[in-house]
Design a protein around this motif. Structure first.
Motif, PDB file in Angstrom:
ATOM      1  N   LYS A 226       0.845  -1.348   0.207  1.00 40.61           N
ATOM      2  CA  LYS A 226      -0.078  -0.002  -0.001  1.00 40.61           C
ATOM      3  C   LYS A 226       0.919   1.337  -0.152  1.00 40.61           C
ATOM      4  O   LYS A 226       0.690   2.190  -0.614  1.00 40.61           O
ATOM      5  CB  LYS A 226      -0.857  -0.233   1.297  1.00 40.61           C
ATOM      6  CG  LYS A 226      -1.942   1.124   1.365  1.00 40.61           C
ATOM      7  CD  LYS A 226      -2.900   1.148   2.447  1.00 40.61           C
ATOM      8  CE  LYS A 226      -3.736   2.232   2.286  1.00 40.61           C
ATOM      9  NZ  LYS A 226      -3.193   3.440   2.650  1.00 40.61           N
ATOM     10  N   MET A 227       1.941   1.245   0.820  1.00 36.65           N
ATOM     11  CA  MET A 227       2.823   2.421   0.909  1.00 36.65           C
ATOM     12  C   MET A 227       3.439   2.441  -0.434  1.00 36.65           C
ATOM     13  O   MET A 227       3.813   3.598  -0.952  1.00 36.65           O
ATOM     14  CB  MET A 227       3.742   2.085   1.903  1.00 36.65           C
ATOM     15  CG  MET A 227       4.631   3.221   2.248  1.00 36.65           C
ATOM     16  SD  MET A 227       3.493   4.610   2.866  1.00 36.65           S
ATOM     17  CE  MET A 227       4.513   5.019   4.173  1.00 36.65           C
ATOM     18  N   LYS A 228       3.827   1.619  -1.169  1.00 32.96           N
ATOM     19  CA  LYS A 228       4.386   1.535  -2.346  1.00 32.96           C
ATOM     20  C   LYS A 228       3.588   2.246  -3.377  1.00 32.96           C
ATOM     21  O   LYS A 228       4.034   3.054  -4.312  1.00 32.96           O
ATOM     22  CB  LYS A 228       4.942   0.243  -3.124  1.00 32.96           C
ATOM     23  CG  LYS A 228       5.965  -0.337  -1.967  1.00 32.96           C
ATOM     24  CD  LYS A 228       6.822  -1.375  -2.719  1.00 32.96           C
ATOM     25  CE  LYS A 228       8.147  -2.042  -1.777  1.00 32.96           C
ATOM     26  NZ  LYS A 228       8.341  -3.301  -1.987  1.00 32.96           N
ATOM     27  N   LYS A 229       2.410   1.860  -3.326  1.00 32.33           N
ATOM     28  CA  LYS A 229       1.477   2.669  -4.195  1.00 32.33           C
ATOM     29  C   LYS A 229       1.225   3.966  -3.984  1.00 32.33           C
ATOM     30  O   LYS A 229       1.310   4.714  -4.751  1.00 32.33           O
ATOM     31  CB  LYS A 229       0.149   1.582  -3.999  1.00 32.33           C
ATOM     32  CG  LYS A 229      -0.140   0.331  -4.814  1.00 32.33           C
ATOM     33  CD  LYS A 229      -1.293   0.077  -5.241  1.00 32.33           C
ATOM     34  CE  LYS A 229      -1.375  -1.123  -5.980  1.00 32.33           C
ATOM     35  NZ  LYS A 229      -1.169  -2.232  -5.134  1.00 32.33           N
TER      36      LYS A 229
ATOM     37  N   VAL B 196       3.430   5.886  -2.612  1.00 41.14           N
ATOM     38  CA  VAL B 196       4.613   6.694  -2.818  1.00 41.14           C
ATOM     39  C   VAL B 196       4.691   6.908  -4.598  1.00 41.14           C
ATOM     40  O   VAL B 196       5.215   8.006  -4.863  1.00 41.14           O
ATOM     41  CB  VAL B 196       5.883   5.970  -2.534  1.00 41.14           C
ATOM     42  CG1 VAL B 196       7.186   6.283  -3.143  1.00 41.14           C
ATOM     43  CG2 VAL B 196       5.974   6.198  -0.926  1.00 41.14           C
ATOM     44  N   GLN B 197       4.112   5.773  -5.356  1.00 42.98           N
ATOM     45  CA  GLN B 197       4.264   6.009  -6.602  1.00 42.98           C
ATOM     46  C   GLN B 197       3.399   7.095  -6.991  1.00 42.98           C
ATOM     47  O   GLN B 197       3.413   7.743  -8.319  1.00 42.98           O
ATOM     48  CB  GLN B 197       3.854   4.618  -7.164  1.00 42.98           C
ATOM     49  CG  GLN B 197       5.182   3.834  -7.660  1.00 42.98           C
ATOM     50  CD  GLN B 197       4.895   2.427  -8.504  1.00 42.98           C
ATOM     51  OE1 GLN B 197       3.706   2.275  -8.524  1.00 42.98           O
ATOM     52  NE2 GLN B 197       5.741   1.848  -8.877  1.00 42.98           N
ATOM     53  N   ALA B 198       2.387   7.230  -6.516  1.00 39.67           N
ATOM     54  CA  ALA B 198       1.350   8.177  -6.934  1.00 39.67           C
ATOM     55  C   ALA B 198       1.614   9.735  -6.685  1.00 39.67           C
ATOM     56  O   ALA B 198       1.739  10.332  -7.519  1.00 39.67           O
ATOM     57  CB  ALA B 198      -0.032   7.880  -5.853  1.00 39.67           C
ATOM     58  N   ASP B 199       2.060   9.819  -5.460  1.00 38.46           N
ATOM     59  CA  ASP B 199       2.755  11.127  -5.105  1.00 38.46           C
ATOM     60  C   ASP B 199       3.636  11.220  -4.067  1.00 38.46           C
ATOM     61  O   ASP B 199       3.007  11.215  -2.929  1.00 38.46           O
ATOM     62  CB  ASP B 199       1.819  12.335  -5.020  1.00 38.46           C
ATOM     63  CG  ASP B 199       2.160  13.493  -4.941  1.00 38.46           C
ATOM     64  OD1 ASP B 199       1.581  14.635  -4.913  1.00 38.46           O
ATOM     65  OD2 ASP B 199       3.708  13.798  -5.155  1.00 38.46           O
TER      66      ASP B 199
END
Lengths: 187, 211
Positions: free
Chosen positions: A73-76, A78-81
């Protein structure tokens, strides 16, 4: 790495991680709220503070599962913004924790993930920290982890000191220094 | 690591940089007669009225405050030269123009104490402000390109006060990037982003710890 006496290091090691016991342990039933007997079963999943988990992992008594702050979830997020991820309130010791955790857990991608996050947030932080004034605390400061906050403080305090030095002795002539408004200024 | 938990990583305060800048030599035109001054830093010849001589900045400001001299503006502080420098700064987005190392401090001292000796003082003041702003924005945009590969950041022709301003931030940022980018943590080769001339990468990475 900061050493034994560093306060932020000590505080950071107090974070809880979820571990799975490889061996049974007697006399420490305190750790597991669910047991009746005063011992921990083999294979039980318990939350321990990091300093305890670290030592037990070295003796191969437990294996640490990756906490949620480094999960999918965190990786997603971070990828978002990367800049909007709220590290200040949720995980103030994000980077230090990751650095300590990295050698213990089998997942090698944490290191890269940390660096990627830091690099992205750094760009946002750069311009804002230099132009922030003494009184107004921009909202994004609350989202910084402890380490990033130190960077921010360093930039801001040196900037403020320079401004104070400039208007020293000037008194009434201060108005001639007011410059053009730039797009990176926060106010 | 040293300095990571040090909250006062800035070695010089702004006032201290100004103090160091006051050692620069400047030309004055005294209006009194005085004997030679034999100081530790040098001998400054007998002062005769209307004969220009060179003295350190601190001495010039002290004499000026007592009304015993008038300060002659240094060459680089004329309106034409400053306009040229400003144009050149705006045109080249990566390089800094050569300016005296302590130009910020010298200009501030002169503008404060000797503003009647400088022709077109308001123009000069606003030009120097503009130059400072443009250069600082260049520094910021150069800092954006720091990545883990950067061993050192080379900023040519930066002045003393500007260096002092970014020193704490840049030192910590480089430390943070070094910590995150240590050889144990990065498992795959990183594709290097385009590098600007300001940020110099000193060749292939040398591992400071044995693998």
């Amino acid at each position: 790495m900061p050493g034994y006496y560093d306060i932020s290091d000590i505080l950071m090691e107090d974070e809880a991680v979820s571990v799975a016991f490889h061996v049974g342990a007697n006399g420490v039933g305190l750790l597991d709220p669910g047991t009746e007997t005063n011992s921990v079963e083999k294979g039980a999943k318990i939350d321990l503070p990091f300093w305890l988990a670290h030592e037990l992992c070295r003796r191969r008594a437990v294996s640490i599962t990756i906490p949620s702050c480094f999960g999918q979830k965190m990786k997603k997020d971070v990828q978002a913004d990367a800049a909007c991820v709220d590290l200040g309130t949720r995980y103030p010791y994000f980077y230090e924790f990751g650095c300590k955790l990295f050698p213990l857990v089998g997942d090698k991608s944490i290191g890269l993930f940390l660096r990627h996050t830091f690099a992205n947030r750094y760009k946002e932080m750069l311009s804002k920290s230099h132009t922030a004034s003494l009184n107004a605390i921009p909202k994004f400061v609350l989202r910084l982890s402890k380490e990033e906050y130190q960077l921010f403080e360093a930039a801001r305090s040196s900037m403020v000191e320079f401004k104070k030095w400039r208007v020293r002795d000037l008194g009434l002539m201060k108005t001639t220094i007011v410059g053009h408004k730039r797009k990176t200024d926060l106010h | 690591m040293a300095g990571q938990t040090d909250h006062s990583i800035s070695i010089f305060s702004a006032a201290e940089v100004e103090f160091i800048a006051e050692d620069e030599m400047i030309e004055i035109v005294p209006n009194i007669r005085m004997n030679a001054l034999n100081l530790l830093c040098g001998d400054f010849g007998p002062f005769l009225p209307q004969i220009p001589c060179t003295v350190p900045l601190w001495l010039a400001v002290a004499l000026k405050k007592r009304g015993k001299c008038s300060i002659r503006t240094p060459d680089w502080m004329s309106v034409e030269k400053l306009t040229q420098v400003l144009e050149a700064e705006r045109e080249s987005p990566r390089e800094f123009q050569p300016l005296p190392f302590h130009y910020v401090e010298i200009s501030r001292l002169l503008l404060d104490h000797a503003h009647d000796d400088i022709p077109e003082v308001y123009m000069v003041r606003s030009l120097i402000e503009d130059i400072r702003n443009v250069r600082f924005h260049k520094v910021e945009s150069g800092l954006e390109t720091i990545s883990g590969r950067t061993h050192a950041v080379k900023l040519k022709n930066l002045s003393a006060m500007e260096v002092n301003l970014v020193r704490p931030f840049m030192a910590r940022v480089l430390q943070a990037f070094y910590k995150h980018d240590s050889p144990e943590m990065v498992q795959q080769a990183d594709t290097s982003a385009s590098k600007r001339p300001q940020v110099v990468d000193r060749g292939p990475r040398r591992d400071l710890r044995p693998r």
